[in-house]
Design a protein around this motif. Structure first.
Motif, PDB file in Angstrom:
ATOM      1  N   PRO A   1     146.764  56.017 -46.795  1.00  0.00           N
ATOM      2  CA  PRO A   1     145.567  55.334 -46.138  1.00  0.00           C
ATOM      3  C   PRO A   1     144.391  55.389 -46.701  1.00  0.00           C
ATOM      4  O   PRO A   1     143.536  54.535 -46.617  1.00  0.00           O
ATOM      5  CB  PRO A   1     145.814  55.845 -44.655  1.00  0.00           C
TER       6      PRO A   1
ATOM      7  N   SER B   1     144.550  53.411 -50.265  1.00  0.00           N
ATOM      8  CA  SER B   1     144.774  51.895 -50.198  1.00  0.00           C
ATOM      9  C   SER B   1     143.839  51.187 -49.357  1.00  0.00           C
ATOM     10  O   SER B   1     143.465  49.898 -49.183  1.00  0.00           O
ATOM     11  CB  SER B   1     145.991  51.599 -49.232  1.00  0.00           C
ATOM     12  N   SER B   2     142.519  52.114 -48.860  1.00  0.00           N
ATOM     13  CA  SER B   2     141.409  51.615 -48.323  1.00  0.00           C
ATOM     14  C   SER B   2     140.605  50.657 -49.273  1.00  0.00           C
ATOM     15  O   SER B   2     139.918  49.733 -48.663  1.00  0.00           O
ATOM     16  CB  SER B   2     140.588  52.501 -47.698  1.00  0.00           C
TER      17      SER B   2
END
Length: 635
Positions: free
Chosen positions: A63, A66-67
């Motif tokens: 997460p 992939s931000s």
């Protein structure tokens, strides 16, 4: 969700990656764990192809990574993804010589299927297809995972055993880890009748001989006067809390000053314990702790052997970039004691930092990047420098310390602070400076009666002698507000009424509670009826001394120890290139960012000129970049 659970089990199968430094800070998508059979080549690690799809899967599965894929953080994350994937491939390559039988693979696959309720062949096939895998590809990766695990285990077994010098120093620096359990010297009376137990407790409290009462009445240990431990030289031996039933042990070990417990029911029996002496936890002598110490040091030496193995592999690794869009910049961010620290290690610690992950949820990526570059990364670089310098410092100081870089660095901090003490002055100063944290605010259940006229309010206060406050105050012309449970200063009461209830000493006792004085609140006049009143209290220093002493000692040790390590590391004259690297990165990222189209000129109506190809990132040509060694200074 099924695939997610499947992935978590696979992570357990490939837990070896955690051992050798390939820790995924977050659970990745399934594809990130495996090299697909097909895909677009992105780079080669020692000649083995890693695809764009592999790298994208790893990025999507985290997460944080992939931000964003743009700006400074996007550039950082690309560097980190490439470094992580390259290391993963590297370890699998290094374990090619390890034999893993087909039966071993089958057993592991069966375990995965059973844990995920995928024993049905169709469900299993569907799960694999959902993860873009074939059964054969999955089994190959299980084989690779088991091979690396066994490779790591073989390296751990090759580590030299702990020496006496290493064990003795480890014990000296970690005495708090080798502490005996609290014990008590005491006696007990155990009976099956509660009334009898209460009678015996009353007799003991009245001064009766506890040992005699136990001998005459207890169903346990009556032959030794109820002594909890065997009697030696006329006195019972101390026992640990586990010698008593859970409820009984909790009550008995709470009597640190000695004394009698109440009657305690446990397992259908009734217990009374007399604590004659409480023996607080204390450091074990080295001889008593030696077995545990050797175990701890041997684990550190195993960790160090694996770390050294990984470093050697990385130093000899060669990376060839096929897709130039994935060419990652991983320069040397610092040098110390002849060692180069790669920038990707800084990013790795940033990605796993909880404060950073929280920051990303609060501010835009570009703003987060500036904050991280200015605050977190400089701290991380200094921490890494100390870690890389630690073994050299230990050698220079002739200290037999074992472990990974960070383990040795932590041991050096402890060594530098080994003689630090928390003095009475330190404790008293902390207590006075932080007195509020030892205060318990006043509290109570409050009902307020508000009157238009002060005389009415005073008359009611003087005349009310108990009963239903709400009814009586309403009948007297007041308006009642039920505030419920109130803590002094929590804002539920106005300033004036709060002071009248919790600060003033003129409360009038009425029934089960107390009435406050009449105070003016705005244009009206109020008084409060408070029950369950608890006055504000401050814990005395004697009650919190041990707590403060532990906190003060920990702070002092960290400050003194860190200063010691910083001084030793400074003598090695490390270099820190972070500012230069960040400046070059900002220039590079800015240059690669597409420029916005030129707006139309209002005067002529000429349309805006479209952005040209020269303003965008150059697409990959498919031509391999020159093969270069991926050392910590240039991967």
């Amino acid at each position: 969700m099924k695939n997610k659970k499947f992935v978590n089990v696979l992570l357990g199968v490939l837990a070896l990656m955690l051992v050798v430094g390939m820790a995924y800070q977050f659970t990745p998508n399934l594809g990130s764990l495996f090299n697909r059979q097909t895909g677009t080549p992105a780079l080669k690690v020692n000649g083995e192809t890693v695809t764009v799809e592999d790298l994208e899967a790893l990025r999507r599965g985290n997460p944080v990574l992939s931000s964003t894929d743009t700006g400074l953080l996007g550039d950082d994350f690309k560097t980190y993804v490439v470094a992580q994937k390259a290391r993963q491939v590297l370890y699998i390559q290094a374990a090619k010589d390890i034999n893993v039988s087909k039966a071993d693979v089958n057993a592991e696959v069966t375990k995965v299927r059973e844990q995920n309720q995928l024993t049905d062949n169709k469900k299993w096939t569907d799960a694999l297809q959902g993860a873009d895998l074939t059964d054969a590809a999955f089994r190959k990766q299980v084989r690779d995972g088991l091979a690396v695990q066994r490779k790591v285990e073989s390296i751990q077994k090759s580590a030299a055993p702990a020496t006496d010098a290493e064990a003795q120093l480890y014990y000296t620096l970690n005495k708090a880890n080798f502490v005996s359990d609290a014990r008590i010297v005491g006696r007990q009376i155990v009976v099956t009748d509660e009334a009898k137990a209460k009678s015996l407790l009353a007799q003991a409290k009245a001064g009766g001989d506890f040992a005699a009462l136990a001998s005459a009445n207890s169903t346990e240990n009556k032959d030794r006067g109820g002594a909890l431990g065997p009697v030696e030289n006329g006195a019972p031996r101390p026992v640990a809390q586990v010698a008593l039933p859970a409820e009984v042990g909790t009550a008995a070990f709470a009597l640190t000053k000695g004394g009698l417990t109440d009657v305690i029911k446990s397992g259908g029996k009734f217990y009374i314990v007399k604590v004659e002496k409480y023996l607080a936890p204390a450091p074990k002598p080295f001889a008593e702790a030696k077995t545990d110490v050797l175990t701890a040091v041997n684990e550190q030496k195993k960790n160090a052997a694996v770390e050294a193995w990984g470093d050697k592999l990385a130093a000899d690794m060669k990376v060839e970039y096929v897709d130039l869009n994935w060419k990652a910049e991983d320069p040397t961010v610092a040098k110390v004691a002849g060692q180069n620290i790669p920038y990707s290690e800084v990013i790795g610690q940033v990605v796993s930092n909880q404060q950073f992950t929280g920051l990303l949820q609060q501010v835009p990526a570009d703003q987060a990047a500036q904050l991280v570059n200015g605050i977190l990364k400089p701290q991380v670089v200094q921490s890494l420098i100390q870690g890389y310098a630690a073994r050299t410092v230990a050698q220079n100081q002739k200290l037999p310390l074992a472990g990974t870089r960070q383990e040795v660095a932590a041991a050096l901090v402890a060594y530098g602070a080994r003689d630090v003490k928390a003095t009475d002055t330190d404790v008293q100063k902390y207590y006075l400076e932080n007195i509020k944290q030892f205060e318990t605010p006043a509290s109570g259940t409050v009902n307020e009666a508000s009157f238009k006229d002060k005389a009415q309010a005073v008359a009611f206060r003087n005349s009310w002698t108990g009963g239903n406050f709400t009814q009586a105050a309403t009948k007297a012309g007041g308006t009642v507000s039920e505030h419920g449970a109130v803590t002094g200063g929590d804002g539920k009461l106005g300033t004036e009424l709060n002071a009248a209830v919790f600060t003033a000493k003129t409360l009038k006792t009425v029934g089960e509670g107390s009435l406050s004085d009449v105070v003016q609140v705005g244009t009206r006049f109020s008084l409060a009826y408070v029950t369950d009143l608890k006055r504000a209290a401050t814990q005395p220093l004697s009650a919190v001394r041990s707590q403060i002493e532990e906190q003060v000692l920990g702070t002092k040790k960290n400050e003194v120890g860190s200063a010691y390590v910083a001084k030793q590391v400074a003598a090695l004259k490390p270099t820190d290139n972070l500012k230069t690297i960040l400046a070059a990165q900002e220039k590079r990222v800015t240059a690669a960012t597409p420029k916005p189209a030129t707006p139309a000129t209002p005067a002529t109506g000429t349309p805006a000129t479209p952005a040209t190809g020269t303003d965008t990132a150059t697409p990959a040509t498919g031509t391999p970049a020159t093969e270069t060694p991926a050392t910590p200074t240039d991967k």
